[in-house]
Enzyme design. Structure first.
Site, PDB file in Angstrom:
ATOM      1  N   HIS A   1       0.835  -1.206   0.000  1.00 46.44           N
ATOM      2  CA  HIS A   1       0.000   0.000   0.000  1.00 46.44           C
ATOM      3  C   HIS A   1       0.873   1.261   0.000  1.00 46.44           C
ATOM      4  O   HIS A   1       0.730   2.136  -0.861  1.00 46.44           O
ATOM      5  CB  HIS A   1      -0.910  -0.026   1.235  1.00 46.44           C
ATOM      6  N   GLU A   2       1.781   1.328   0.960  1.00 45.67           N
ATOM      7  CA  GLU A   2       2.627   2.529   1.055  1.00 45.67           C
ATOM      8  C   GLU A   2       3.515   2.662  -0.173  1.00 45.67           C
ATOM      9  O   GLU A   2       3.797   3.763  -0.645  1.00 45.67           O
ATOM     10  CB  GLU A   2       3.465   2.506   2.337  1.00 45.67           C
TER      11      GLU A   2
ATOM     12  N   HIS B   1       1.731   4.489  -2.795  1.00 43.48           N
ATOM     13  CA  HIS B   1       1.854   5.947  -2.677  1.00 43.48           C
ATOM     14  C   HIS B   1       3.193   6.406  -3.271  1.00 43.48           C
ATOM     15  O   HIS B   1       3.276   7.423  -3.963  1.00 43.48           O
ATOM     16  CB  HIS B   1       1.802   6.380  -1.213  1.00 43.48           C
TER      17      HIS B   1
ATOM     18  N   HIS C   1       2.999   6.406  -6.915  1.00 44.14           N
ATOM     19  CA  HIS C   1       2.173   7.545  -7.337  1.00 44.14           C
ATOM     20  C   HIS C   1       3.069   8.787  -7.438  1.00 44.14           C
ATOM     21  O   HIS C   1       3.021   9.533  -8.424  1.00 44.14           O
ATOM     22  CB  HIS C   1       1.057   7.747  -6.305  1.00 44.14           C
TER      23      HIS C   1
HETATM   24 ZN   LIG Z   1      -2.484   5.254   2.253  1.00 43.26          ZN
END
Ligand SMILES: [Zn+2]
Length: 721
Positions: free
Chosen positions: A499-500, A503, A506
């Site tokens: 998940h991190e 980011h 992204h």
């Molecule tokens: Zn998050």
């Protein structure tokens, strides 16, 4: 002059929005934080020279410099243009940006008494500085002039959107208020900044000071070897060698209450953790919450909004609290029904074992594991030996290569300095070998580091004045194993890791001109979508076969075990959903309550009762420790964002499964081009539609969580209105 944000994981602490505020103190002659970053990769933060005592004078000098830059912008006799106003603002505040980055890192990962003193001093001053900028009448006049002419002055779409952002952000921050109201607003913001700091420091104090010491090995019964080793390490680090310590953090407490057979010790650990910020005495947060809510309600009214929630959501993808509530309520009822089933399964096992108990919150995780074994023949402790942190990191790099064309290469520690010996740095290049940016990785828990996991952009990508490569970081709180031993993490922790990293990707994918719209600087309820969607790749055979290798035998995780993990995919979704959603609903309801005096403790109790909160579950973040919401404005009336984003996530994942699967090149390309690379240069709803060919509905979300798919028309997160 952009605001810096930490992107928080659902489990995690907080968004720290360090606003750019009035300066008087003079900086010492050679403050290493003031100079542009030097060294390789377009410059890197000077961690080797930075010291706590540089922070305050650095921030002061940065604020002074930015005010001088703004004076030059407003003194320009030429009529306002995009370049002499908006672009000039993008150029301004660079020193403050750099110092704020280092300040943010110290606050979140090296937080000690000295840093806390700087926070207490600077938080209200930074808030006042922010107001001084947004309340500058001449500056706002120029921004408004560019805004009025934006459609007929030959601006690109990105420039138009950036202009719109500046204009609406200034208006939303009170640029149109009369002088008396502006003064009042600024006083509220400064008071809030002080309260946010106090709130965060109180939670950290309870996390640092609380511990469950275990003297006898027999009391560890049920704990897997990796959890025992972690507890022994924590004990040793705290001068209790030979004993075991459960620290008052999620990464220490959750494994303990999942496996410990001693029910009384589970209850002790659970109580310690859920009472952070709620223990009376100097670190109690209840009164602070009441003050924060009252000030937020006052501020919303002053700015012309019904409530704080209405103000916060206006420029989110949801647009208004009603739509966010509608989504949450649509999920709440089926999730409660699922919890009833889960509890019944657990109670049946407890009864069969003759435990003679009724399932309580400190039993949920423990008995859920027994149900998992019983129903799916899946034992989490069988999975963990395959979940080696460093291998999974390599797995993430593989995913980044396949989906994004990114190549990760370790940076020679002699070339780039770090702020703690645990931190490592990788350079990231694209398929053509061109530098994309840097990735810093700070994986382990330590005192002074906030709990949870988060991503932070040290420097956003930009190119309007020449190419600037981004620097991003991932931070988590894994318990460091014994020296030389691999660090084993849970399946859930592995999902958080991906998940991190989502980011981070992204940020790394950003392909825009202006830093204020780069990377993860998108609407709060959209920013979790790119990260959540990448969690899905963990469970692909391509990752598991190559990277989920047993720490002793080196053998890949067996196929039948993976099959079991997949079959158990929606297991415990009642718990996960209610644990999260109760926090999200309390957050929203607190901020919809308007101007009334709120007793946080009473409000939480009564609202949960009215909602029909299952008594076997406690909120993931109880109000007195809800860092997302009370250590800053960032996620306030915004914790719903994770569910909103997950609606998009579930739907986006189905775009892959409907096509050629997780590694489908065409879908990946559409995702990169319309979501990951565009930052905030376009409306998120438009970006999503361009990726998917339509808006997202709720159906995929319900399928993902194993809840019944509703038949009637249901709210959809993807719609822009
Ligand atoms: Zn998050």
């Amino acid at each position: 002059m952009s605001l810096k944000t930490l992107i928080a994981g659902a489990g995690m602490a907080a968004c720290l929005a360090a606003g750019p505020a009035a300066a008087t103190t003079s900086a010492p002659a050679a403050n290493p934080l003031l100079a542009p970053w030097s060294g390789p990769f377009g410059g890197v933060p000077p961690f080797d020279q930075a010291k706590v005592e540089h922070l305050q004078p650095g921030l002061e000098a940065g604020m002074a410099e930015q005010l001088a830059e703004i004076d030059r912008i407003t003194a320009n006799p030429e009529p306002a243009t995009f370049d002499n106003t908006i672009a000039a603002l993008e150029r301004a505040g660079r020193t403050l940006d750099r110092v704020s980055t280092v300040y943010g890192i110290y606050s979140s990962t090296l937080n000690d008494e000295a840093v806390q003193a700087v926070e207490r001093e600077m938080a209200p001053r930074l808030a006042a500085f922010q107001d001084q900028v947004t309340q500058n009448e001449k500056l706002f006049e120029r921004i408004a002039a560019v805004y009025e002419a934006r459609e007929k002055s030959g601006l690109t779409a990105e420039q138009q959107r950036l202009t719109w952002l500046y204009y609406t952000n200034f208006v939303r921050a009170g640029a149109k208020l009369d002088p008396a109201a502006k003064k009042q607003l600024s006083e509220i913001n400064q008071k809030l900044a002080t309260l946010f700091t106090k709130f965060g420091q109180n939670v950290l104090a309870d996390e640092n000071d609380g511990q469950l010491v275990i003297e006898n090995e027999a009391d560890l019964a049920g704990l897997p070897e990796s959890v025992r080793a972690g507890a022994a390490q924590v004990a040793e680090a705290r001068g209790l060698k030979g004993k075991w310590v459960v620290a008052n953090t999620r990464s220490s407490v959750e494994p303990f209450i999942t496996y410990a057979e001693r029910r009384d010790l589970r209850e002790n650990a659970w109580r310690m953790f859920v009472n952070r910020g709620d223990n009376g005495g100097a670190t109690d947060n209840n009164a602070i919450i009441g003050e924060i809510l009252a000030l937020r309600a006052q501020r919303a009214k002053l700015l012309g909004y019904e409530t704080h929630a209405h103000w916060r959501l206006e420029n989110a993808m949801a647009k208004n609290p009603e739509r966010a509530m509608e989504l949450m309520e649509a999920v709440w009822t089926p999730a409660v029904a699922r919890v009833r089933e889960e509890v019944a399964d657990m109670q049946a096992i407890a009864d069969k074992e003759g435990a003679g108990i009724k399932i309580e919150p400190w039993d949920y995780r423990y008995y859920a594991e027994k149900v998992r074994k019983d129903k799916y023949d899946l034992d989490e402790t069988q999975v963990t030996p395959y979940m080696q942190l460093e291998n999974l990191r390599e797995g993430m790099f593989y995913m980044a290569k396949e989906l994004f064309g990114f190549h990760f290469k370790p940076v020679d520690p002699a070339k780039v300095s770090v702020y703690h010996p645990d931190v490592r740095v990788w350079e990231v290049n694209d398929a053509a070998g061109k530098l994309v940016g840097l990735w810093y990785f700070d994986p382990y828990a330590r005192k002074g580091k906030r709990s949870g996991a988060w991503m932070n952009a040290y420097r956003p990508q930009e190119r309007f004045d020449g190419e600037v490569r981004t620097i991003v970081s991932n931070n988590s709180n894994f318990v460091k194993g014994s020296p030389g031993e691999p660090v084993l993490i849970s399946w859930k922790d592995a999902e958080t890791l991906f998940h991190e990293f989502g980011h981070a990707l992204h940020g790394l994918s950003s392909n825009v001109n202006y830093p204020s719209v780069a990377g993860t600087r998108v609407a709060r309820d959209y920013v979790e979508f790119p990260s959540q969607v990448l969690e899905h790749w963990l469970a692909t055979p391509e990752i598991l076969d190559r990277y989920a290798l047993h720490y002793q035998t080196g053998k890949p995780i067996p196929k039948d075990l993976v099959e079991k993990i997949k079959r158990a995919d929606t297991f415990n979704q009642g718990f996960d959903t209610i644990e999260y959603l109760s926090s999200a609903l309390i957050d929203m309801k607190l901020h919809l309550a308007g101007a009334q005096t709120i007793d946080a403790d009473k409000f939480e109790r009564e609202t949960l009762t009215a909602l029909g909160m299952p008594t076997e579950i406690v909120m993931r973040h109880r109000t007195p420790q809800f860092m997302h919401v009370f250590s800053g404005d960032g996620y306030s009336a915004g914790y719903y964002s994770y569910l909103w984003s997950d609606t998009l996530t579930a739907d986006a994942w189905e775009a892959f499964t409907e096509a050629g699967g997780p590694w489908d090149k065409a879908v990946a390309k559409r995702l990169r081009e319309n979501v990951f690379s565009v930052g905030n240069t376009i409306d998120p709803a438009d970006g999503y539609r361009a990726f998917r060919g339509r808006d997202a509905g709720i159906d995929a979300l319900m399928r993902k969580r194993g809840f019944p798919v509703p038949t009637a028309a249901t709210p959809a997160a993807g719609k822009s209105k």
